[in-house]
Enzyme design. Structure first.
Site, PDB file in Angstrom:
ATOM      1  N   GLY A 143       0.763  -1.085  -0.092  1.00 17.44           N
ATOM      2  CA  GLY A 143      -0.211  -0.233   0.194  1.00 17.44           C
ATOM      3  C   GLY A 143       0.781   1.158   0.017  1.00 17.44           C
ATOM      4  N   PRO A 144       0.249   2.410  -0.013  1.00 19.24           N
ATOM      5  CA  PRO A 144       0.770   3.847  -0.060  1.00 19.24           C
ATOM      6  C   PRO A 144       1.830   3.822   1.313  1.00 19.24           C
ATOM      7  CG  PRO A 144      -1.459   3.852  -0.237  1.00 19.24           C
ATOM      8  CD  PRO A 144      -1.190   2.379   0.028  1.00 19.24           C
ATOM      9  N   GLY A 195       2.293   5.503   5.029  1.00 17.59           N
ATOM     10  CA  GLY A 195       1.108   6.323   6.120  1.00 17.59           C
ATOM     11  C   GLY A 195       0.578   5.743   6.260  1.00 17.59           C
ATOM     12  N   GLY A 241      -0.256   2.558   7.449  1.00 16.00           N
ATOM     13  CA  GLY A 241      -0.185   1.890   9.008  1.00 16.00           C
ATOM     14  C   GLY A 241       0.532   0.242   8.881  1.00 16.00           C
ATOM     15  N   LYS A 242       1.543   0.097   6.848  1.00 12.69           N
ATOM     16  CA  LYS A 242       1.477  -1.317   7.411  1.00 12.69           C
ATOM     17  C   LYS A 242       2.644  -1.910   8.254  1.00 12.69           C
ATOM     18  CE  LYS A 242       3.486  -0.258   3.472  1.00 12.69           C
ATOM     19  NZ  LYS A 242       2.858   1.006   3.058  1.00 12.69           N
ATOM     20  N   THR A 243       3.587  -0.749   8.870  1.00 13.48           N
ATOM     21  CA  THR A 243       4.237  -0.917  10.169  1.00 13.48           C
ATOM     22  C   THR A 243       4.194  -1.440  11.103  1.00 13.48           C
ATOM     23  OG1 THR A 243       6.736  -0.534   8.338  1.00 13.48           O
ATOM     24  CG2 THR A 243       7.220  -0.818  10.816  1.00 13.48           C
ATOM     25  N   SER A 301      -3.549   3.711 -19.385  1.00 12.51           N
ATOM     26  CA  SER A 301      -5.752   4.156 -17.834  1.00 12.51           C
ATOM     27  C   SER A 301      -5.508   5.100 -18.726  1.00 12.51           C
ATOM     28  CB  SER A 301      -5.405   3.599 -16.603  1.00 12.51           C
ATOM     29  OG  SER A 301      -4.838   5.081 -16.080  1.00 12.51           O
ATOM     30  N   LYS A 331      -8.820   5.838  -7.458  1.00  8.41           N
ATOM     31  CA  LYS A 331      -9.282   6.408  -8.924  1.00  8.41           C
ATOM     32  C   LYS A 331     -10.987   7.166  -8.166  1.00  8.41           C
ATOM     33  CE  LYS A 331      -6.069   4.935 -11.778  1.00  8.41           C
ATOM     34  NZ  LYS A 331      -6.652   4.812 -13.321  1.00  8.41           N
TER      35      LYS A 331
END
Length: 828
Positions: free
Chosen positions: A398-399, A401, A403-405, A727, A770
Site C-alpha cells: 500500500g501507499p 503512511g 499503517g503497514k509497519t 489507463s 481513482k
C-alpha cells in the site's frame, strides 16, 4: 647546500661514506693541523663571509664539520680560505628554505676559524670549523655570497658564588641527562669533566643537549654568562622531565608485555599439565563463562559439535594471535543467537481483535486475514505441531503512511511475541542477507541472523520492510537470497555464511511490506500472500485523528484532553488543505504542529487555569499552519459541457487524482503533438487512440479527408509532474472525438480504462484510489472497464453511494454517457 649536520636526513649514503673516510677525498684545499684557539680578536676583520646553517647552532670553543653544496656557500668558503680563513656562522630561521635571504637569518652568530676544507667526489665540500666568539650582526651585504658587518660580544663574567652554584647544578643535571639519554655516549661526561673554564663548560653542554635550534639560538643571544646558565638549566630540566616520562612509558609497556607473556606461559603450563593428567577443567574465567554459555544454549547436536570444535581451537590459539579474536567473535555470535528459547504465544482471537482495533481504524481485510492466521496457529499448537503454517507469509502492499509497519507491531503484541524490524530498502549486496564469510576482515552475520539475536527468541514476528526496493549489482542479488528465507520448505535449514551452520527459521512469523508489488521479483512474490492496503478516505482520516493521533500528541506535549478540543470540521480542513497523501503521516505532523503552538501559548499566557478546553478554530489553523498548502482539485461541474476537454482518473503514490485531458485541432501540417511530460506508455496509448479514430472515422461521422492538413495537439495540465500509464486511453479518445466533431462533453463524468486498436476497453488497477479521487472532485458518474466489475466488491459503500458507476466494454459503449445530447453516434 650549507648547514648540513652529520644527522641531516637529506644526506645520502655516498655523502656519509665520504664524510667518514675523508682521507679518500679527491683534493685537500686547506688543512691547518693546529686546532688550539688563540686570541684572534684583533686580527678578525669587521666584515666576514656568512655561512648559513641548517638545523644547527655552532657555539664558541666547539669544532664542527659542515657539509656545503650551494654555490653561494662554496663561494663564501673559498673567499674565507683565500683571505684569513675567518667566517661567520649564522643559523637559518627556516631550515626548509634553500636560498636564505637576510630576513631568514638570525642576527646573532658565531665567528669561526676554518680548520680544514675537503672536496668530496659528489661535488660537496666538507668544512671543519672551530668556533671562536659570538657576534651580533649589524648589517648583511649581498653579492655572490652573503657577508655581514658585525660586532664581537664575548659574554663577560666574574667568578662568584652564584656562578659556582650554577656550574655545580649544571654539572649534576648534565650528568643525569647523559645517563638518561641513550643517544649520548658516556665518554661525553669524561670530556666535560676535563674542562675548567665556566664559559667553555656552558657551551659544551649547550652543544650536546638535544634541543631545538630556537632554544640553542636563545642561549647564544643572551649576553651574560649567569643568564646563559639559567637558560641551560631550564632547558635541561624540561628535557629531563620528557626523558622521565619516556622511561615510565617504556617501563609500563615492558611490564605489560611481561605480564601477558607470563600469563600465556602459565596458561600453557596448566594446559599441558591438564593434558598429561587427562583433565579438561578450565581456569580462565572468560573461557569458563563461554563454555557455560555453549552448554546452556540449546544448540542442535550438529551446531554444538561445531561450536565445541571452534572452542577447542580457540584454547590452543595464543591470545595475541589474530585468529584468537576471530574465533572468539564467532563463538560470541553462536551463543547469543537464540536456539531453543520460545516466548509463550497468546492465540486468543478476542484479545487479538481487541489489540488490532485499538491500534488501527479500518483495514478490515488485513485484520480478518491476521485473525485467520492466528486461528490456524492456535489449532497447530493444540495438535502440538511446532511449525508455522505454510503459505502464511503476509505482504502488506500500500501507499506510504497507511499503517503497514505498525500493523506488524500490533500482530506481535496480539500474539505476545517479540517484534523485530529490518529494512531492506536499497540493499544491493547478497551478503547483507546471508552474511560475510569469516575469511574477510570485519565479517559479520547477515541481517536475518542479526535480527534473530536482537529478538532473543526463535519465534518472533520479523517484519521485513520495503521489500520492493531491493536491487542488485556485481555483489549479487539479495532478492534471490531472500527466497530461502521466505520459503517454508527451505528456511528450516537457513545457512548464514558467517555462522556456517543451519539455522531454523520455520518458527518465525515473517511479515513483509511494500509500496508496490510489481517491482518485487516474481519468484519472491510467489512465496508471499499479497494483502493490499488502500488509501484512507477523508472520514477515515478524521476517525484515525480523533481516536489515535490527537490523544497521543496531546499526551506527548504534556497537555490533557480537557485543555484542547478539535472539531471534526477542523480536522477535515487540515486534511484537505494542508495534506495530500494516502496515509496519515503528514496529518499527524500538522496536528502536532498545532498542539505544539497551543502548548507554547498555554505556557506563555497561563491558559492552563481556564475552565473550558481551548477549541481550535479555522482562524487558528491558518494562524498556526499558514496559508493552505493544497487546494482540492474540483471538476468544473458548473460548466455543464466543454469541447475538447475530458476528465480522467489517475493513480498516484499519494492516492488518486483527477486528470484533465485537453485536445485542440488546428489547420497545418499533418502532425500529432503530445505535451505535459508524458511517459512512453501514455504516448503510445494516445497514438493508439488516434489510430482507432482514423480507422473508424466513417462510423463516427467524420469525413475521410478531415485529417488531411490537420494538426492535433493533446496536452495534460500540470506539465511539471511526470505522467505515464495506459489507463488514460479512453479519456484521450473521448477528448479527441470532442475536439474533432465539436461535440460538447459532460463535465460531471470521469473515466478510466486502457484501449486497444479494436476499441476494446481493458481493466485497470488502483480502482479504489481513482473512485476516491472522483468523490473528492465532485464527479457524479464514472466510467470503468467492465472487467473491473469484480473489484467493486472491495470498494467501500461510502464511495459507491456517491457515484454512478457505468461499466463499459467497448469505446462506443461510453459515447452516450460522455457526450451531451447524443451528439456523436457510432454507426455499425
Amino acid at each position: 647546500m650549507a648547514g648540513r649536520s652529520k644527522n641531516n636526513k637529506q644526506m645520502n649514503e655516498q655523502e656519509l661514506k665520504d664524510k667518514e673516510n675523508v682521507r679518500e677525498a679527491d683534493e685537500v684545499i686547506f688543512d691547518n693541523p693546529d686546532k688550539n684557539i688563540e686570541d684572534f680578536a684583533s686580527s678578525i676583520p669587521e666584515t666576514l663571509p656568512v655561512l648559513p646553517l641548517k638545523d644547527m647552532v655552532v657555539f664558541p670553543y666547539m669544532m664542527f664539520p659542515i657539509l656545503a653544496g650551494r654555490e653561494s656557500t662554496i663561494a663564501a668558503v673559498n673567499s674565507s680560505v683565500e683571505k684569513d680563513k675567518f667566517i661567520l656562522l649564522v643559523s637559518q630561521v627556516d631550515e626548509k628554505i634553500e636560498e636564505p635571504t637576510f630576513e631568514n637569518l638570525y642576527r646573532t652568530g658565531t665567528v669561526a676559524k676554518i680548520i680544514q676544507v675537503l672536496r668530496l667526489p659528489n661535488g660537496l665540500i666538507k668544512v671543519l670549523v672551530d668556533g671562536l666568539y659570538t657576534a651580533d650582526v649589524k648589517k648583511f651585504h649581498s653579492g655572490k655570497f652573503i657577508s655581514a658587518t658585525f660586532e664581537l660580544k664575548n659574554p663577560a663574567f666574574k667568578p662568584d658564588n652564584e656562578l659556582e652554584a650554577l656550574m655545580r647544578q649544571a654539572s649534576k643535571l648534565f650528568s643525569d641527562y647523559v645517563q638518561a639519554n641513550r643517544t649520548i655516549p658516556q665518554e661525553t661526561l669524561v670530556a666535560y669533566e676535563n674542562i675548567k673554564e665556566p664559559d667553555r663548560k656552558l657551551y659544551y653542554i649547550a652543544s650536546t643537549i638535544n634541543a631545538s635550534v630556537q632554544k640553542k639560538q636563545k642561549i647564544l643571544e643572551i649576553g651574560e654568562l649567569h643568564k646563559q646558565y639559567y637558560e641551560v638549566l631550564f632547558i635541561m630540566s624540561s628535557e629531563m622531565e620528557i626523558l622521565n616520562v619516556e622511561k615510565e612509558i617504556d617501563e609500563k609497556v615492558y611490564q605489560t608485555m611481561q605480564k601477558n607473556q607470563r600469563k600465556f606461559i602459565v596458561q600453557e603450563q596448566i594446559r599441558i599439565l591438564q593434558d598429561e593428567l587427562g583433565e579438561g577443567v578450565e581456569t580462565d574465567p572468560e573461557m569458563v563463562r563461554l563454555k557455560e554459555k555453549i552448554d546452556s544454549s540449546g544448540m542442535p547436536e550438529m551446531v554444538m559439535s561445531k561450536a565445541l570444535e571452534e572452542f577447542q581451537k580457540m584454547k590452543k590459539t595464543p591470545p595475541m594471535s589474530p585468529d584468537y579474536g576471530v574465533i572468539r567473535n564467532y563463538l560470541e555470535w553462536m551463543v547469543n543467537v537464540p536456539w531453543a528459547l520460545y516466548t509463550e504465544d497468546n492465540f486468543d482471537l478476542r484479545h487479538a481483535k481487541k489489540i488490532l482495533d485499538e491500534d488501527h481504524y479500518g483495514l478490515d481485510k488485513a485484520k480478518d486475514r491476521i485473525l485467520e492466521l492466528i486461528a490456524v496457529l492456535k489449532l497447530l499448537k493444540e495438535k502440538e505441531i511446532h511449525k508455522s503454517p505454510k503459505g502464511q507469509i503476509l505482504c502488506f502492499v500500500g501507499p506510504p503512511g497507511v499503517g503497514k509497519t505498525s500493523l506488524g507491531k500490533s500482530i506481535a503484541r496480539a500474539l505476545n511475541r517479540n517484534f523485530v524490524r529490518i529494512s531492506v530498502g536499497g540493499v544491493r549486496d547478497e551478503a547483507e542477507i546471508r552474511g560475510h564469510r569469516r575469511t574477510y576482515i570485519g565479517s559479520m552475520p547477515g541481517k536475518i541472523i542479526q535480527a534473530m539475536k536482537k529478538a532473543g527468541s526463535v519465534n518472533p514476528v520479523l517484519l521485513i520492510d520495503e521489500i520492493d526496493k531491493m536491487s542488485s549489482d556485481f555483489r549479487g542479488d539479495p532478492a534471490s537470497a531472500m527466497l530461502e528465507v521466505l520459503d517454508p520448505e527451505q528456511n528450516s535449514t537457513f545457512n548464514d555464511h558467517y555462522l556456517d551452520v543451519d539455522y531454523d527459521l520455520s518458527n518465525v512469523l515473517f511479515i513483509t511490506t511494500a509500496n508496490v508489488y510489481y517491482s518485487i521479483p516474481l519468484p519472491l512474490l510467489d512465496r508471499m500472500e499479497i494483502i493490499e492496503m488502500r488509501s484512507y478516505l477523508d472520514f477515515e482520516k478524521v476517525e484515525i485523528a480523533r481516536r489515535h493521533i490527537i490523544p497521543k500528541e496531546i499526551a506527548e506535549h504534556g497537555l490533557t484532553e480537557s485543555q484542547i478540543r478539535f472539531e471534526d470540521s477542523i480536522i477535515l480542513k487540515v486534511i484537505r488543505e494542508y495534506t495530500r497523501e494516502a496515509g496519515v503521516r503528514n496529518l499527524e505532523r500538522e496536528l502536532s504542529s498545532i498542539i505544539r503552538k497551543v502548548t507554547r501559548e498555554i505556557v506563555e499566557e497561563g491558559l492552563k487555569k481556564a475552565k473550558k478546553p481551548l477549541a481550535i478554530t479555522e482562524e487558528m489553523v491558518q494562524k498556526y499552519l499558514g496559508v493552505p498548502k493544497f487546494k482540492t482539485k474540483l471538476a468544473d461541474t458548473e460548466t455543464k459541457t466543454k469541447i475538447g476537454s475530458v476528465t480522467g482518473l489517475a493513480w498516484t503514490s499519494m492516492g488518486g487524482d483527477i486528470l484533465n485531458v485537453d485536445v485542440t485541432v488546428m489547420n497545418g501540417p499533418n502532425k500529432f503533438i503530445l505535451t505535459g511530460k508524458l511517459g512512453d506508455i501514455m504516448k503510445e496509448s494516445a497514438q493508439a487512440g488516434l489510430s482507432y479514430i482514423k480507422s473508424n472515422a466513417s462510423r463516427f461521422g467524420i469525413p475521410s479527408t478531415f485529417f488531411k492538413d490537420k494538426e492535433i495537439h493533446i496536452h495534460l495540465p500540470e506539465g511539471a509532474i511526470p505522467k505515464d500509464g495506459p489507463s488514460a486511453g479512453i479519456t484521450m479518445i473521448m477528448a479527441m472525438l470532442s475536439a474533432i466533431t465539436k461535440a460538447p462533453v459532460r463535465t460531471d463524468v470521469a473515466m478510466t480504462g486502457e484501449i486497444t486498436l479494436r476499441g476494446n476497453v481493458l481493466p485497470i488497477g488502483g480502482l479504489n484510489e481513482k473512485l476516491l479521487a472522483a468523490v473528492r472532485s465532485g464527479i457524479k458518474k464514472v466510467l470503468i472497464p467492465k472487467d473491473n466489475e469484480k473489484d467493486l466488491a472491495e470498494i467501500q459503500k461510502e464511495i459507491l453511494d456517491q457515484l454512478e458507476i457505468v461499466l463499459v466494454e467497448k469505446v462506443e459503449d461510453a459515447l452516450r454517457h460522455v457526450f451531451s445530447g447524443n451528439k456523436i453516434k457510432y454507426r455499425k
